[in-house]
Design an enzyme around this catalytic site. Structure first.
Site, PDB file in Angstrom:
ATOM      1  N   CYS A  35      39.630 -38.776  26.619  1.00  0.00           N
ATOM      2  CA  CYS A  35      39.097 -39.827  27.495  1.00  0.00           C
ATOM      3  C   CYS A  35      40.161 -40.848  27.871  1.00  0.00           C
ATOM      4  O   CYS A  35      39.956 -41.637  28.787  1.00  0.00           O
ATOM      5  CB  CYS A  35      37.905 -40.527  26.853  1.00  0.00           C
ATOM      6  SG  CYS A  35      38.327 -41.396  25.335  1.00  0.00           S
ATOM      7  N   CYS A 104      33.812 -42.151  19.816  1.00  0.00           N
ATOM      8  CA  CYS A 104      34.284 -43.520  20.049  1.00  0.00           C
ATOM      9  C   CYS A 104      34.361 -44.278  18.721  1.00  0.00           C
ATOM     10  O   CYS A 104      35.280 -45.075  18.519  1.00  0.00           O
ATOM     11  CB  CYS A 104      33.355 -44.236  21.021  1.00  0.00           C
ATOM     12  SG  CYS A 104      32.892 -43.217  22.449  1.00  0.00           S
TER      13      CYS A 104
HETATM   14 FE1  FES Z   1      36.680 -42.623  24.903  1.00  0.00          FE
HETATM   15 FE2  FES Z   1      34.450 -43.772  24.149  1.00  0.00          FE
HETATM   16  S1  FES Z   1      34.714 -42.448  25.838  1.00  0.00           S
HETATM   17  S2  FES Z   1      36.366 -43.785  23.136  1.00  0.00           S
END
Ligand code: FES
Length: 124
Positions: A35, A104
């Site tokens: 991400c 996360c």
């Molecule tokens: Fe990357 Fe939450 S989407 S840490």
């Protein structure tokens, strides 16, 4: 049912312990390659106790809420307890995260571990 708990929303909107500690003696930075989110954790450790902790998170709302909650959980705690903190405990303290957002909270656990590694390296 709401996707995010009230606690997640609260820590996302009003994150605790945001910032940097200039004279930190433990600093850790981690990122999630998928991400692209990044979390940096600063700690001031004295007598094996986390006297102060702050964070900077460039990331999603769950990552910000996880960092905020993680700092609250370790502030004032002895390192023996800090080492035991898991991402599940962070998520639980937030009254849960959606399954696909659990990674996360992993970032928060890893940032703390990375800061502790840095602390022990500095001791040598
Ligand atoms: Fe990357 Fe939450 S989407 S840490």
């Amino acid at each position: 049912m709401a996707l995010y708990s009230e606690k997640v929303m609260d820590h996302f909107r009003n994150p605790r312990n945001v910032g940097i500690i200039e004279d930190a003696n433990a600093v850790g930075e981690v990122g999630n390659a998928k991400c692209g989110d990044i979390m940096k954790m600063y700690m001031k450790i004295e007598d094996d106790i986390v006297k102060d902790v702050k964070f900077e998170t460039f990331g999603c709302g769950s990552a910000i809420a996880s960092s905020s909650m993680a700092t609250e959980l370790i502030k004032g705690q002895p390192l023996s307890e800090v080492k035991k903190l898991t991402n599940e405990a962070v998520a639980e303290a937030l009254d849960g995260l959606p399954g696909y957002k659990m990674h996360c909270s992993v970032l928060a656990e890893e940032a703390i571990k990375s800061a502790l590694d840095n602390y022990y390296e500095n001791q040598n």
